[in-house]
Design a protein around this motif. Structure first.
Motif, PDB file in Angstrom:
ATOM      1  N   PHE A 182      11.811 -30.204  -2.432  1.00  0.00           N
ATOM      2  CA  PHE A 182      11.466 -31.615  -2.237  1.00  0.00           C
ATOM      3  C   PHE A 182      10.273 -31.737  -1.315  1.00  0.00           C
ATOM      4  CE2 PHE A 182      15.766 -31.707  -3.722  1.00  0.00           C
ATOM      5  CZ  PHE A 182      15.873 -32.878  -4.446  1.00  0.00           C
ATOM      6  N   TYR A 233       8.760 -37.100  -3.644  1.00  0.00           N
ATOM      7  CA  TYR A 233       9.476 -38.340  -3.376  1.00  0.00           C
ATOM      8  C   TYR A 233       8.656 -39.228  -2.446  1.00  0.00           C
ATOM      9  CZ  TYR A 233      10.827 -36.385   1.183  1.00  0.00           C
ATOM     10  OH  TYR A 233      10.800 -35.859   2.445  1.00  0.00           O
ATOM     11  N   HIS A 247      11.268 -40.742  -7.311  1.00  0.00           N
ATOM     12  CA  HIS A 247      11.181 -39.303  -7.562  1.00  0.00           C
ATOM     13  C   HIS A 247      10.267 -39.033  -8.750  1.00  0.00           C
ATOM     14  CE1 HIS A 247      15.214 -37.641  -5.725  1.00  0.00           C
ATOM     15  NE2 HIS A 247      14.438 -38.231  -4.828  1.00  0.00           N
ATOM     16  N   ARG A 268      19.074 -34.499  -3.571  1.00  0.00           N
ATOM     17  CA  ARG A 268      18.407 -35.306  -2.545  1.00  0.00           C
ATOM     18  C   ARG A 268      19.422 -35.932  -1.582  1.00  0.00           C
ATOM     19  NH1 ARG A 268      14.210 -39.259  -2.116  1.00  0.00           N
ATOM     20  NH2 ARG A 268      13.923 -39.550   0.142  1.00  0.00           N
TER      21      ARG A 268
END
Length: 341
Positions: A182, A233, A247, A268
């Motif tokens: 991420f 993100y 996202h 997440r």
């Protein structure tokens, strides 16, 4: 010219039947007939069998001229467990994934279309996947599908990679049915807009190439231990300011998920929980690049895979876009398909 489709005679041994759907814009081609049951007692064994024996089917149905570079597919199989309704294997432009949330939502919606129940009663399905058994739920009087995912957990926080044009890039890594890295798009000053899709694919692939060798992924099932995708993100670049986050997932061989990624939102919320930004029972809406998306909540805390984890619940909507009888002509020199980007 008038053309009677019923007059066209096809050799049935080369016909593959599929139903196409989309979930928050992400396509799914579900193969319902024409491919023999893959061998194996477990879903992971069936997945390995497909990797070695069914590549020609995957390429023919995912690649052009029947598919495209971002096509996604599901093969319905016999279940691994007697108590489950069916099994499913997931495929894309690179190979076979281990879990797929947008596909679970779509398959549950297809089950709803194929069966009639009392509209006020919740119908529960058990679906075997390579990552484990998924429990999904629907009602006839609602277009919302939800599923309880496999436990999600954080692998590491603040891992760093270096990109020539961006410098040091901080990455969190978590599992939600597959492993994802991420990246905060705002920190990179990178746009999560439709017209920036080419840059997102390029940068996502660069980050994945740099990050994957640094990770010592430790899921108990060795088949799970690969970095599936990179998720950019943003909590500020939103179609709807009431949504929590956006996202954009770049996975497999540069595929861009149109949805916010069902396994991705699961991973997440594991990160958000570890950072004390989301509590058990809280729900957030995460949108994809098109603005549509999923609600995701932490249903429970647990210990799984010998570590602290959370149980995510994801909900969304899926729609049928068409049915197909694909003909895999063995004389076709392009039967294996091709991809142009």
């Amino acid at each position: 010219m008038s053309l009677d489709l019923n007059a066209i005679k096809l050799d049935k041994q080369y016909v593959v039947e599929c139903i196409d759907t989309h979930t928050a814009g992400e396509p799914l081609r579900t193969i319902v007939a024409g491919i023999p049951e893959p061998q194996g007692q477990t879903m992971l064994a069936k997945r390995r069998y497909c990797q070695s024996e069914y590549e020609h089917f995957r390429r023919a149905l995912m690649f052009e001229p029947r598919g495209h570079a971002d096509m996604y597919g599901a093969l319905i199989t016999q279940p691994e467990h007697p108590s489950s309704n069916f099994g499913v294997l997931f495929m894309h432009n690179e190979g076979y994934s281990t879990m797929c949330g947008h596909a679970i939502i779509a398959l549950t919606q297809l089950h709803k279309h194929a069966n009639t129940h009392n509209g006020h009663e919740e119908v529960a399905l058990s679906i075997d996947t390579p990552a484990g058994t998924i429990h999904s739920f629907y009602r006839d009087d609602s277009d919302i599908v939800k599923f309880t995912n496999v436990p999600a957990f954080v692998h590491c926080l603040d891992e760093s990679v270096h990109l020539p044009l961006y410098g040091q890039v901080s990455c969190d890594v978590a599992f939600g049915g597959a492993f994802y890295g991420f990246v905060n798009a705002d920190e990179l000053d990178i746009s999560l807009s439709l017209d920036n899709h080419s840059e997102l694919i390029s940068v996502g692939q660069q980050i994945k190439a740099q990050l994957a060798p640094k990770l010592n992924l430790d899921h108990p099932d060795a088949d799970m231990n690969f970095l599936y995708g990179i998720i950019f993100y943003s909590n500020s670049q939103l179609h709807n300011t009431e949504h929590f986050s956006r996202h954009v997932c770049i996975f497999a061989e540069g595929e861009l998920d149109r949805s916010p990624t069902g396994t991705g939102v699961s991973a997440r919320v594991a990160i958000l929980h570890q950072r004390n930004q989301l509590k058990k029972g809280q729900s957030v809406f995460i949108e994809g690049i098109l603005g549509a998306g999923f609600h995701v909540a932490i249903d429970a805390l647990c210990v799984a895979y010998q570590r602290d984890a959370i149980v995510p619940v994801v909900s969304g909507q899926a729609y049928i876009t068409g049915t197909h009888q694909f003909y895999l002509d063995p004389q076709d020199p392009l039967i294996q398909g091709f991809i142009l980007r």
